[in-house]
Design a protein around this motif. Sequence first.
Motif, PDB file in Angstrom:
ATOM      1  N   VAL A 133       0.852  -1.182   0.000  1.00 54.76           N
ATOM      2  CA  VAL A 133       0.000   0.000   0.000  1.00 54.76           C
ATOM      3  C   VAL A 133       0.890   1.234   0.000  1.00 54.76           C
ATOM      4  O   VAL A 133       1.994   1.217   0.565  1.00 54.76           O
ATOM      5  CB  VAL A 133      -0.957   0.040   1.216  1.00 54.76           C
ATOM      6  N   MET A 134       0.400   2.276  -0.653  1.00 52.16           N
ATOM      7  CA  MET A 134       1.090   3.558  -0.618  1.00 52.16           C
ATOM      8  C   MET A 134       0.403   4.415   0.434  1.00 52.16           C
ATOM      9  O   MET A 134      -0.783   4.742   0.309  1.00 52.16           O
ATOM     10  CB  MET A 134       1.027   4.249  -1.982  1.00 52.16           C
ATOM     11  N   ILE A 135       1.121   4.711   1.506  1.00 50.62           N
ATOM     12  CA  ILE A 135       0.593   5.594   2.537  1.00 50.62           C
ATOM     13  C   ILE A 135       0.680   7.028   2.016  1.00 50.62           C
ATOM     14  O   ILE A 135       1.726   7.457   1.521  1.00 50.62           O
ATOM     15  CB  ILE A 135       1.368   5.446   3.854  1.00 50.62           C
ATOM     16  N   ASP A 136      -0.408   7.738   2.099  1.00 48.43           N
ATOM     17  CA  ASP A 136      -0.515   9.074   1.531  1.00 48.43           C
ATOM     18  C   ASP A 136       0.665   9.963   1.934  1.00 48.43           C
ATOM     19  O   ASP A 136       1.173   9.882   3.065  1.00 48.43           O
ATOM     20  CB  ASP A 136      -1.827   9.720   1.980  1.00 48.43           C
ATOM     21  N   ALA A 137       1.071  10.826   1.000  1.00 50.78           N
ATOM     22  CA  ALA A 137       2.254  11.663   1.199  1.00 50.78           C
ATOM     23  C   ALA A 137       2.108  12.659   2.340  1.00 50.78           C
ATOM     24  O   ALA A 137       3.103  13.232   2.798  1.00 50.78           O
ATOM     25  CB  ALA A 137       2.580  12.400  -0.100  1.00 50.78           C
ATOM     26  N   ARG A 138       0.891  12.893   2.826  1.00 53.78           N
ATOM     27  CA  ARG A 138       0.729  13.827   3.955  1.00 53.78           C
ATOM     28  C   ARG A 138       1.332  13.269   5.243  1.00 53.78           C
ATOM     29  O   ARG A 138       1.553  14.006   6.209  1.00 53.78           O
ATOM     30  CB  ARG A 138      -0.754  14.138   4.170  1.00 53.78           C
ATOM     31  N   PHE A 139       1.583  11.949   5.269  1.00 52.75           N
ATOM     32  CA  PHE A 139       2.185  11.330   6.451  1.00 52.75           C
ATOM     33  C   PHE A 139       3.696  11.215   6.248  1.00 52.75           C
ATOM     34  O   PHE A 139       4.174  10.803   5.195  1.00 52.75           O
ATOM     35  CB  PHE A 139       1.581   9.951   6.711  1.00 52.75           C
ATOM     36  N   SER A 140       4.437  11.553   7.277  1.00 56.73           N
ATOM     37  CA  SER A 140       5.897  11.536   7.195  1.00 56.73           C
ATOM     38  C   SER A 140       6.440  10.112   7.270  1.00 56.73           C
ATOM     39  O   SER A 140       5.741   9.178   7.694  1.00 56.73           O
ATOM     40  CB  SER A 140       6.499  12.373   8.330  1.00 56.73           C
TER      41      SER A 140
ATOM     42  N   SER B 187       5.728   6.128 -13.103  1.00 55.07           N
ATOM     43  CA  SER B 187       4.625   7.048 -13.366  1.00 55.07           C
ATOM     44  C   SER B 187       3.298   6.521 -12.843  1.00 55.07           C
ATOM     45  O   SER B 187       2.380   7.300 -12.576  1.00 55.07           O
ATOM     46  CB  SER B 187       4.517   7.316 -14.872  1.00 55.07           C
ATOM     47  N   HIS B 188       3.187   5.203 -12.681  1.00 53.73           N
ATOM     48  CA  HIS B 188       1.920   4.624 -12.226  1.00 53.73           C
ATOM     49  C   HIS B 188       1.817   4.576 -10.702  1.00 53.73           C
ATOM     50  O   HIS B 188       0.804   4.117 -10.175  1.00 53.73           O
ATOM     51  CB  HIS B 188       1.742   3.212 -12.793  1.00 53.73           C
ATOM     52  N   LEU B 189       2.839   5.024  -9.999  1.00 58.53           N
ATOM     53  CA  LEU B 189       2.785   5.048  -8.538  1.00 58.53           C
ATOM     54  C   LEU B 189       2.537   6.467  -8.045  1.00 58.53           C
ATOM     55  O   LEU B 189       3.171   7.421  -8.501  1.00 58.53           O
ATOM     56  CB  LEU B 189       4.090   4.532  -7.931  1.00 58.53           C
ATOM     57  N   ARG B 190       1.630   6.596  -7.101  1.00 59.65           N
ATOM     58  CA  ARG B 190       1.336   7.898  -6.518  1.00 59.65           C
ATOM     59  C   ARG B 190       2.396   8.259  -5.484  1.00 59.65           C
ATOM     60  O   ARG B 190       3.104   7.391  -4.976  1.00 59.65           O
ATOM     61  CB  ARG B 190      -0.057   7.877  -5.886  1.00 59.65           C
ATOM     62  N   PRO B 191       2.493   9.525  -5.136  1.00 65.15           N
ATOM     63  CA  PRO B 191       3.464   9.928  -4.114  1.00 65.15           C
ATOM     64  C   PRO B 191       3.098   9.328  -2.755  1.00 65.15           C
ATOM     65  O   PRO B 191       1.931   9.055  -2.471  1.00 65.15           O
ATOM     66  CB  PRO B 191       3.340  11.456  -4.083  1.00 65.15           C
ATOM     67  N   GLY B 192       4.092   9.120  -1.938  1.00 65.19           N
ATOM     68  CA  GLY B 192       3.858   8.599  -0.602  1.00 65.19           C
ATOM     69  C   GLY B 192       4.943   7.646  -0.170  1.00 65.19           C
ATOM     70  O   GLY B 192       6.020   7.591  -0.764  1.00 65.19           O
ATOM     71  N   THR B 193       4.661   6.898   0.877  1.00 65.63           N
ATOM     72  CA  THR B 193       5.599   5.907   1.413  1.00 65.63           C
ATOM     73  C   THR B 193       5.006   4.523   1.234  1.00 65.63           C
ATOM     74  O   THR B 193       3.895   4.245   1.696  1.00 65.63           O
ATOM     75  CB  THR B 193       5.876   6.156   2.903  1.00 65.63           C
ATOM     76  N   LEU B 194       5.743   3.647   0.566  1.00 67.26           N
ATOM     77  CA  LEU B 194       5.244   2.298   0.280  1.00 67.26           C
ATOM     78  C   LEU B 194       5.518   1.374   1.461  1.00 67.26           C
ATOM     79  O   LEU B 194       6.625   1.346   2.001  1.00 67.26           O
ATOM     80  CB  LEU B 194       5.894   1.755  -0.986  1.00 67.26           C
ATOM     81  N   VAL B 195       4.492   0.610   1.823  1.00 70.46           N
ATOM     82  CA  VAL B 195       4.621  -0.406   2.867  1.00 70.46           C
ATOM     83  C   VAL B 195       4.167  -1.740   2.293  1.00 70.46           C
ATOM     84  O   VAL B 195       3.068  -1.847   1.747  1.00 70.46           O
ATOM     85  CB  VAL B 195       3.766  -0.060   4.107  1.00 70.46           C
ATOM     86  N   ARG B 196       5.039  -2.733   2.408  1.00 69.62           N
ATOM     87  CA  ARG B 196       4.697  -4.068   1.892  1.00 69.62           C
ATOM     88  C   ARG B 196       4.293  -4.989   3.034  1.00 69.62           C
ATOM     89  O   ARG B 196       4.935  -5.022   4.083  1.00 69.62           O
ATOM     90  CB  ARG B 196       5.883  -4.691   1.143  1.00 69.62           C
ATOM     91  N   PHE B 197       3.233  -5.748   2.786  1.00 69.28           N
ATOM     92  CA  PHE B 197       2.730  -6.723   3.750  1.00 69.28           C
ATOM     93  C   PHE B 197       2.854  -8.129   3.171  1.00 69.28           C
ATOM     94  O   PHE B 197       2.562  -8.362   1.995  1.00 69.28           O
ATOM     95  CB  PHE B 197       1.266  -6.442   4.087  1.00 69.28           C
ATOM     96  N   SER B 198       3.263  -9.048   4.018  1.00 69.48           N
ATOM     97  CA  SER B 198       3.236 -10.475   3.690  1.00 69.48           C
ATOM     98  C   SER B 198       2.343 -11.158   4.714  1.00 69.48           C
ATOM     99  O   SER B 198       2.633 -11.111   5.918  1.00 69.48           O
ATOM    100  CB  SER B 198       4.638 -11.075   3.744  1.00 69.48           C
ATOM    101  N   THR B 199       1.264 -11.752   4.260  1.00 70.06           N
ATOM    102  CA  THR B 199       0.354 -12.382   5.209  1.00 70.06           C
ATOM    103  C   THR B 199       0.847 -13.773   5.590  1.00 70.06           C
ATOM    104  O   THR B 199       1.342 -14.533   4.763  1.00 70.06           O
ATOM    105  CB  THR B 199      -1.062 -12.500   4.620  1.00 70.06           C
ATOM    106  N   GLY B 200       0.700 -14.081   6.872  1.00 70.63           N
ATOM    107  CA  GLY B 200       1.026 -15.408   7.369  1.00 70.63           C
ATOM    108  C   GLY B 200      -0.223 -16.265   7.414  1.00 70.63           C
ATOM    109  O   GLY B 200      -1.104 -16.155   6.558  1.00 70.63           O
ATOM    110  N   LEU B 201      -0.332 -17.084   8.441  1.00 71.70           N
ATOM    111  CA  LEU B 201      -1.467 -17.998   8.573  1.00 71.70           C
ATOM    112  C   LEU B 201      -2.358 -17.635   9.762  1.00 71.70           C
ATOM    113  O   LEU B 201      -3.175 -18.439  10.193  1.00 71.70           O
ATOM    114  CB  LEU B 201      -0.964 -19.439   8.692  1.00 71.70           C
ATOM    115  N   GLU B 202      -2.217 -16.408  10.255  1.00 69.81           N
ATOM    116  CA  GLU B 202      -3.086 -15.960  11.336  1.00 69.81           C
ATOM    117  C   GLU B 202      -4.500 -15.681  10.806  1.00 69.81           C
ATOM    118  O   GLU B 202      -4.739 -15.624   9.591  1.00 69.81           O
ATOM    119  CB  GLU B 202      -2.533 -14.670  11.972  1.00 69.81           C
ATOM    120  N   SER B 203      -5.427 -15.466  11.720  1.00 70.03           N
ATOM    121  CA  SER B 203      -6.786 -15.086  11.352  1.00 70.03           C
ATOM    122  C   SER B 203      -6.778 -13.723  10.671  1.00 70.03           C
ATOM    123  O   SER B 203      -6.173 -12.762  11.177  1.00 70.03           O
ATOM    124  CB  SER B 203      -7.665 -15.026  12.609  1.00 70.03           C
ATOM    125  N   ALA B 204      -7.458 -13.614   9.535  1.00 65.24           N
ATOM    126  CA  ALA B 204      -7.562 -12.334   8.837  1.00 65.24           C
ATOM    127  C   ALA B 204      -8.234 -11.293   9.733  1.00 65.24           C
ATOM    128  O   ALA B 204      -7.849 -10.114   9.742  1.00 65.24           O
ATOM    129  CB  ALA B 204      -8.329 -12.505   7.535  1.00 65.24           C
TER     130      ALA B 204
END
Length: 424
Positions: free
Chosen positions: A341-348, A389-406
Amino acid sequence: MHDKPQKPLLPHLSTGLIHHPYLAPSGFEAPQPGVFKASTVYFPSVAAMRQREWKDKSSYTYGLHGTPTTYLLEERLCALEGGLQCVLVPSGLAALALVALSVLTTGDEVLIPDNAYGPNKALAQGELRHFGISHRFYDPMDPEDLSRHITPQTRLVWLEAPGSVSMEFPNLPELVRRCRAHGVLCALDNTWGAGLAFKPFDLLEDAALTPSESGSQGSLSVDISAHALTKYPSGGGDVLMGSVITRDAALHLKIKLCHMRLGLGVAANDAETVLRSLPSMDLRYKAHDQTARALAAWWQTQSQCSQLMHPAFEGSPGHAHWQALCDRNTGQGLAAGLFSVMIDARFSQAQVDAFCDGLKLFKIGYSWGGPVSLVVPYDIASMRSTWPSHLRPGTLVRFSTGLESAHDLILDLHQAVQAHLPIA
């Protein structure tokens, strides 16, 4: 006078234990295959030693060249990905390096997607450059850009589907067609697809293909599939291993000889662990996938998220290509357990880091495919030639899901967002 009968000479205890003649009866079968550990392999005679051949798996010569355990794992991985030959290496990165060192030499050029796995780019910028092998980066979302980059010196093109971290899904069949048209080898980092989301050696099995596009198996195919078994095949976050799989016998022999000369081997117990995990891989992959989709859908409702990068979601870069390749038959295509997810650029950056630190169930750590969910913030600007060009400004955070409850994971995301990414 008669001599007393002499007792037979008994070997020393240590000799007797080492050369004890008992062999367990054959025919033992159990759910898990046996584990064979060896450096030295015995030959019944000098003639047999001279006649044995390790390259075709018809016999055994030395532990580094194969044991029943590694042969079995190689064959099962071929069945998983649709290849015919496989070698095992100590990590996913070692698989990428083996491919490069097997097929490239001084004066050659390798083309790498600009969104490729970072260590593969670093390998080209470091060791390959020292060996006189040049490299350039191309835009994987533009097949024309790949064609423009191919020159007479190009010997290898790397492909990734999707791209690392930013998760763009390319038109993989079209990229392979461009390589075929120029007579250039193409190698796919297939760690994400894992042989489950799509088959790298059968990309368009029902399509009308020209002879140059179809391999000996009559389908559009990559030449080489490199796979970090560290991820989904292992499934436990506790094994480092990689594989290189091919269908072409001559290409495989070239890779296997380089593999032998480099002395690449894997531990028997690591091979055992992957063999034990393979039967559950399909179930685990689907569970990771479903959890990732649930979390990605939640993020779509959050104003802090300016962009979702998950190939199975409409609007994500390359979604149509994912749909065409992975979802073309059943409407239930697979997409692994990875998204960004790209966290909006308003957040540091400091706020985003605090959000990641504030998660309780997600651990901060590299890799993916294990039972524990992971999170990592990335500086995309430092990882790409230019900001995509297809990415919006901001900070990217990557998630990898395990086997916990969603449900539990979403609650964890919610509390961390409320605490560290508040809406003014």
